[in-house]
Write an enzyme that holds these catalytic residues in place. Structure first.
Site, PDB file in Angstrom:
ATOM      1  N   HIS A   1       4.783   5.445   8.615  1.00 41.42           N
ATOM      2  CA  HIS A   1       3.632   4.781   7.999  1.00 41.42           C
ATOM      3  C   HIS A   1       3.984   4.388   6.564  1.00 41.42           C
ATOM      4  O   HIS A   1       4.449   5.225   5.792  1.00 41.42           O
ATOM      5  CB  HIS A   1       2.410   5.696   8.048  1.00 41.42           C
ATOM      6  CG  HIS A   1       2.044   6.066   9.453  1.00 41.42           C
ATOM      7  ND1 HIS A   1       1.298   5.248  10.253  1.00 41.42           N
ATOM      8  CD2 HIS A   1       2.388   7.130  10.222  1.00 41.42           C
ATOM      9  CE1 HIS A   1       1.168   5.804  11.450  1.00 41.42           C
ATOM     10  NE2 HIS A   1       1.828   6.943  11.461  1.00 41.42           N
TER      11      HIS A   1
ATOM     12  N   ASP B   1       5.706  10.446   8.625  1.00 42.38           N
ATOM     13  CA  ASP B   1       5.241  10.408   7.232  1.00 42.38           C
ATOM     14  C   ASP B   1       6.152  11.242   6.320  1.00 42.38           C
ATOM     15  O   ASP B   1       5.861  12.404   6.073  1.00 42.38           O
ATOM     16  CB  ASP B   1       3.828  11.009   7.130  1.00 42.38           C
ATOM     17  CG  ASP B   1       2.810  10.272   7.952  1.00 42.38           C
ATOM     18  OD1 ASP B   1       2.289   9.259   7.486  1.00 42.38           O
ATOM     19  OD2 ASP B   1       2.539  10.716   9.083  1.00 42.38           O
ATOM     20  N   PRO B   2       7.198  10.663   5.782  1.00 41.15           N
ATOM     21  CA  PRO B   2       8.077  11.438   4.894  1.00 41.15           C
ATOM     22  C   PRO B   2       7.332  12.100   3.733  1.00 41.15           C
ATOM     23  O   PRO B   2       7.672  13.198   3.319  1.00 41.15           O
ATOM     24  CB  PRO B   2       9.068  10.393   4.385  1.00 41.15           C
ATOM     25  CG  PRO B   2       9.123   9.385   5.470  1.00 41.15           C
ATOM     26  CD  PRO B   2       7.732   9.327   6.038  1.00 41.15           C
ATOM     27  N   MET B   3       6.289  11.447   3.222  1.00 36.67           N
ATOM     28  CA  MET B   3       5.551  12.031   2.101  1.00 36.67           C
ATOM     29  C   MET B   3       4.983  13.405   2.487  1.00 36.67           C
ATOM     30  O   MET B   3       4.980  14.328   1.683  1.00 36.67           O
ATOM     31  CB  MET B   3       4.419  11.093   1.680  1.00 36.67           C
ATOM     32  CG  MET B   3       3.593  11.591   0.516  1.00 36.67           C
ATOM     33  SD  MET B   3       2.474  10.308  -0.074  1.00 36.67           S
ATOM     34  CE  MET B   3       1.010  10.649   0.888  1.00 36.67           C
ATOM     35  N   GLN B   4       4.510  13.522   3.718  1.00 37.08           N
ATOM     36  CA  GLN B   4       3.896  14.779   4.120  1.00 37.08           C
ATOM     37  C   GLN B   4       4.848  15.780   4.764  1.00 37.08           C
ATOM     38  O   GLN B   4       4.573  16.964   4.797  1.00 37.08           O
ATOM     39  CB  GLN B   4       2.744  14.523   5.107  1.00 37.08           C
ATOM     40  CG  GLN B   4       1.453  14.107   4.448  1.00 37.08           C
ATOM     41  CD  GLN B   4       1.263  12.618   4.491  1.00 37.08           C
ATOM     42  OE1 GLN B   4       2.205  11.881   4.756  1.00 37.08           O
ATOM     43  NE2 GLN B   4       0.062  12.145   4.220  1.00 37.08           N
TER      44      GLN B   4
ATOM     45  N   GLU C   1       0.019  12.106  21.629  1.00 33.52           N
ATOM     46  CA  GLU C   1       0.223  13.090  20.559  1.00 33.52           C
ATOM     47  C   GLU C   1      -0.717  14.263  20.803  1.00 33.52           C
ATOM     48  O   GLU C   1      -0.397  15.412  20.554  1.00 33.52           O
ATOM     49  CB  GLU C   1      -0.055  12.444  19.190  1.00 33.52           C
ATOM     50  CG  GLU C   1       0.227  13.364  18.011  1.00 33.52           C
ATOM     51  CD  GLU C   1      -0.082  12.709  16.664  1.00 33.52           C
ATOM     52  OE1 GLU C   1      -0.819  11.710  16.651  1.00 33.52           O
ATOM     53  OE2 GLU C   1       0.396  13.217  15.638  1.00 33.52           O
TER      54      GLU C   1
ATOM     55  N   ASN D   1      -5.468  14.088   6.919  1.00 28.37           N
ATOM     56  CA  ASN D   1      -5.827  12.783   6.369  1.00 28.37           C
ATOM     57  C   ASN D   1      -6.062  12.845   4.860  1.00 28.37           C
ATOM     58  O   ASN D   1      -5.739  11.909   4.129  1.00 28.37           O
ATOM     59  CB  ASN D   1      -7.080  12.236   7.058  1.00 28.37           C
ATOM     60  CG  ASN D   1      -6.693  11.400   8.267  1.00 28.37           C
ATOM     61  OD1 ASN D   1      -5.580  10.875   8.327  1.00 28.37           O
ATOM     62  ND2 ASN D   1      -7.591  11.273   9.226  1.00 28.37           N
TER      63      ASN D   1
ATOM     64  N   HIS E   1       5.251   9.426  19.861  1.00 23.79           N
ATOM     65  CA  HIS E   1       4.943  10.829  20.178  1.00 23.79           C
ATOM     66  C   HIS E   1       5.185  11.199  21.641  1.00 23.79           C
ATOM     67  O   HIS E   1       6.179  11.845  21.940  1.00 23.79           O
ATOM     68  CB  HIS E   1       3.530  11.222  19.749  1.00 23.79           C
ATOM     69  CG  HIS E   1       3.351  11.241  18.269  1.00 23.79           C
ATOM     70  ND1 HIS E   1       4.142  12.003  17.452  1.00 23.79           N
ATOM     71  CD2 HIS E   1       2.500  10.574  17.456  1.00 23.79           C
ATOM     72  CE1 HIS E   1       3.775  11.821  16.189  1.00 23.79           C
ATOM     73  NE2 HIS E   1       2.788  10.942  16.165  1.00 23.79           N
TER      74      HIS E   1
ATOM     75  N   TYR F   1      -3.313  12.240   2.084  1.00 22.88           N
ATOM     76  CA  TYR F   1      -2.907  10.937   1.578  1.00 22.88           C
ATOM     77  C   TYR F   1      -3.409  10.720   0.148  1.00 22.88           C
ATOM     78  O   TYR F   1      -3.067   9.748  -0.506  1.00 22.88           O
ATOM     79  CB  TYR F   1      -3.444   9.820   2.487  1.00 22.88           C
ATOM     80  CG  TYR F   1      -2.542   9.485   3.651  1.00 22.88           C
ATOM     81  CD1 TYR F   1      -1.488   8.584   3.485  1.00 22.88           C
ATOM     82  CD2 TYR F   1      -2.732  10.039   4.899  1.00 22.88           C
ATOM     83  CE1 TYR F   1      -0.648   8.261   4.536  1.00 22.88           C
ATOM     84  CE2 TYR F   1      -1.901   9.730   5.963  1.00 22.88           C
ATOM     85  CZ  TYR F   1      -0.857   8.833   5.780  1.00 22.88           C
ATOM     86  OH  TYR F   1      -0.038   8.514   6.819  1.00 22.88           O
TER      87      TYR F   1
HETATM   88 ZN    ZN Z   1       2.154   8.266  13.092  1.00 23.93          ZN
END
Ligand code: ZN
Length: 760
Positions: free
Chosen positions: A312, A657-660, A582, A383, A601, A386
């Site tokens: 994302h 999501d690398p950030m998470q 997922e 969520n 997924h 973010y």
């Molecule tokens: Zn995703």
């Protein structure tokens, strides 16, 4: 020949099918009833006694069958047919060496004969494991044939939907399907997606030269699908331009579970044989594969091409990267106006002052965007991750494209990520950007962000994600019905296709968009049961969110019509690549089996051997993200990725999501490294995953030829260039031979049944 959508009407299908369909889909709504109806999809893992009882019953049936003269005749006939297959019946349309076909199928077809297959010249030599004897032992001929018929039907349906939408369908499977119909497969019949080649060095990626002319077509949304008319008069007469417009009724029938249900014990679901087959293959050939790889000059795991197939955009940087970026902007642009709130201009310094924070003191811990224990099974909490420091203002400033600073910071971050990919040279990513369907201007704004900030990178392709949040917009009275949402998403695309001159920026941006995604928490329940009785999108005015299948059908329908229109104009097409499996109901995987080119997924395939087998036979690519799952839905050790890979499903690794979820600069490498360590993957395994990622990506035909080899469209060792992919030819041959075996059994079972019914 005009491409049409073959319609089926309800009057053509059985009452029993209809009832079954309703039962299964109804059970999705009420969890307590799920067990009964959904058990047909799944294997009762937790109940070995029940499983044993089923098998015993099947055996009793089989014993009884022995006393029936007719069944014995059929079984004999069936076996005979199969033996003929080698010399006479192996699909002639398969452009393969008959000698090779012999070596592949012979051992399985002549139980008792000494196994000594002759290895054709161009096939690698390795130790082949063969299983001899009666393939359908343990079940009655009738059940076996029934199961094969069901599986074949499902494959035919997927092929139909794939061809219409310019999605990929594997050659080998298509060849066997043609052979089942006693037809010849032609390479000219193959349908492939059309992706824009990457602009060459020195070429301007944003050029508005050579944009095609206005077609003067008229457009109108009907039943949630955009219809195209040659002119205003045709619109008045309601005579649409000849394109394959799908309908909900046919989709609902094609979706009915009788195509996908067959209890695992009475169907040739060789999930276990596939799994153990690979286990033996690995045991016997691991060294030979490694030897092959050692002989490849220049190529190793680090310099094979890898595509991050599911990421994302709003989380494509890691937490440290975001932190540093925030600190840098604060240091250099503290007095810049970055927000407007109620007519008031707010500078970056003021934002941090109101948050009572000095960016210099910020750490990744206080930034708090990383997922962890607290997000497991809590998508709501995920969520909110973010929002850096829990502040939605920072998300607005740094991670949005349509804010006061026109998305400049977000573009800069993405360009830094792209720069790192370009430096690494061998890594690509397909970031997903949101289009919500709130208003028809979203495309315009996104396209102009892309062009204004020059976001294009040769190592990136773009996917548009559509969140399934109609209910939120409806409750805020932003849209009146579901059709409006669809119109906001798709009509601008049709307009840009029909009249690119008027929509230059969207036209340019679309060259780099390769697909669509449907995204949200799949475990959320919908109170509506999807069926042929479901209201049309224009009539969907309630506050409730439509169910997953309903979203998928309408997205597929519009993408499919749009692709046909774009193909007619010589423009690039799009792939549908939804999040699927997922969490939530297993029926999601059935919807995607029809509508998706590939999915993200696919964890729930674990629960359904039948669907898993279908995803295998149709080689539906699955972008898997075990690190993401580990923080949200499934512990790493329980992730089915390794099992899927061993069985031969087309899986790739992606970051989500690398950030998470990630710690290092090279998030995709981190993903590969952890998987390789934990599951003890060999170099051949990781390179096979990397090859799958390129195959399923939205990279152009030219790029794929360059990265995988000139013949990459061919299955098996012939399509593999080991000097580019670093995947052993032995591995490629093993995969191809296994798939051919499975498919040939199904085709022969269906053919045998057809001929024996003819005899009667
Ligand atoms: Zn995703």
């Amino acid at each position: 020949m005009p491409r049409q959508f073959p319609k089926i009407s309800l009057s053509e299908v059985d009452e029993s099918v209809r009832l079954l369909a309703e039962k299964v889909y109804a059970s999705v709504l009420k969890e307590e009833d799920t067990k009964d109806a959904l058990s047909m999809y799944t294997v009762p893992e937790d109940c070995p006694i029940g499983l044993h009882q089923d098998r015993e019953m099947e055996m009793l049936k089989e014993i009884a069958e022995q006393y029936s003269e007719e069944s014995t005749k059929r079984k004999k006939n069936f076996k005979m047919k199969r033996s003929q297959l080698v010399s006479q019946q192996f699909p002639s349309s398969l452009n393969i060496n008959p000698e090779w076909a012999m070596s592949v199928v012979t051992p399985l077809l002549f139980p008792g004969t000494p196994v000594c297959p002759s290895i054709p010249e161009n096939s690698p030599e390795f130790q082949r494991v063969t299983i001899s004897g009666d393939y359908c032992a343990g079940i009655t001929v009738e059940d076996y044939e029934q199961a094969a018929k069901t599986l074949m039907k499902a494959l035919f349906i997927r092929e139909k939907y794939s061809r219409l939408a310019y999605h990929r369908f594997p050659r080998t499977t298509a060849q066997f399907l043609r052979s089942a119909e006693n037809q010849k497969w032609n390479v000219e019949d193959e349908i492939l997606p059309d992706m824009c080649p990457c602009p060459r060095e020195g070429e301007d990626p944003y050029t508005t030269e050579g944009i095609p002319d206005d077609l003067n077509y008229s457009l109108q949304m009907k039943d949630g699908i955009v219809y195209v008319y040659d002119d205003a008069e045709a619109l008045k007469q309601q005579q649409p331009h000849s394109l394959p417009y799908p309908d909900l009724e046919t989709f609902a029938i094609d979706l009915t579970p009788h195509h996908y249900i067959t209890t695992s014990h009475c169907c040739p679901i060789p999930n276990d044989p596939l799994y153990y087959g690979f286990y033996l293959h690995e045991m016997l050939n691991e060294m030979a594969e490694l030897k092959e790889l050692k002989g490849v000059p220049h190529r190793d795991f680090y310099n094979v091409r890898k595509v991050d197939t599911h990421i994302h955009a709003a989380a494509c940087m890691n937490q440290k990267h975001l932190l540093k970026f925030i600190q840098t902007t604060y240091k250099t642009e503290a007095d810049r106006v970055v927000l407007e709130k109620g007519g008031q201009m707010i500078t970056l310094k003021q934002v941090f002052d109101t948050l009572a924070m000095d960016p210099y003191d910020l750490t990744v811990d206080s930034l708090d965007v990383h997922a962890g224990r607290q997000t497991f099974h809590r998508f709501d909490k995920f969520n909110s991750k973010y929002n850096p420091v829990g502040a939605s203002e920072l998300r607005e400033i740094y991670l949005k494209t349509d804010n006061y600073i026109k998305g400049e910071y977000f573009a800069r971050i993405i360009k830094e990520v792209a720069h790192e990919l370009e430096e690494s040279k061998y890594q690509h990513a397909e970031p997903r950007m949101s289009i919500y369907g709130r208003s028809p201007d979203e495309w315009e704004s996104l396209a102009s962000w892309f062009i204004q900030h020059k976001v294009h990178s040769p190592n990136m392709r773009w996917i548009i994600q559509v969140p399934r949040i109609y209910d939120i917009f409806r409750s805020k009275k932003i849209v009146q019905n579901f059709a409006k949402l669809l119109e906001n998403i798709f009509l601008p695309l049709f307009e840009a296709t029909v009249n690119p001159q008027k929509n230059k920026e969207i036209h340019v941006f679309l060259k780099y968009v390769t697909g669509f995604d449907s995204v949200d928490d799949e475990s959320k329940h919908s109170d509506h049961m999807f069926s042929y009785k479901s209201p049309k999108p224009e009539e969907w005015t309630s506050d409730d969110n439509p169910p997953y299948s309903y979203y998928l059908f309408h997205m597929y329908a519009n993408i499919m019509v749009l692709n046909n229109l774009r193909k007619e104009r010589g423009l690039n097409t799009f792939q549908f690549r939804p999040h699927c499996g997922e969490a939530g109901s297993i029926t999601h995987l059935v919807s995607a089996f029809l509508t998706a080119d590939n999915i993200s997924h696919g964890l729930n395939l674990k629960k359904s051997p039948v669907l898993q087998y279908l995803y295998y036979l149709a080689q539906v690519p699955i972008a898997m993200s075990p690190l993401s799952n580990n923080s949200l839905f499934l512990e790493y050790s329980k992730n089915p990725l390794k099992e899927f890979l061993q069985k031969g499903l087309c899986v790739s690794l992606s970051t989500d999501d690398p950030m998470q979820f990630h710690y290092t600069k090279e998030a995709l490498m981190e993903e590969y490294a952890i998987a390789a360590q934990l599951w003890k993957l060999s170099t051949c395994d990781t390179c096979e995953i990397a090859r799958n990622s390129v195959l399923q990506s939205g990279l152009s035909h030219q790029e794929k030829k360059h990265f995988l080899g000139a013949n990459y469209l061919q299955d098996g060792p012939d399509g593999n260039d080991i000097r580019r992919t670093n995947v052993a030819q032995i591995r490629m041959a093993y995969r191809h031979e296994t798939l051919c075996n499975e498919l040939s059994f199904l085709v022969e079972a269906v053919k045998t049944e057809a001929s024996s019914t003819q005899v009667e």
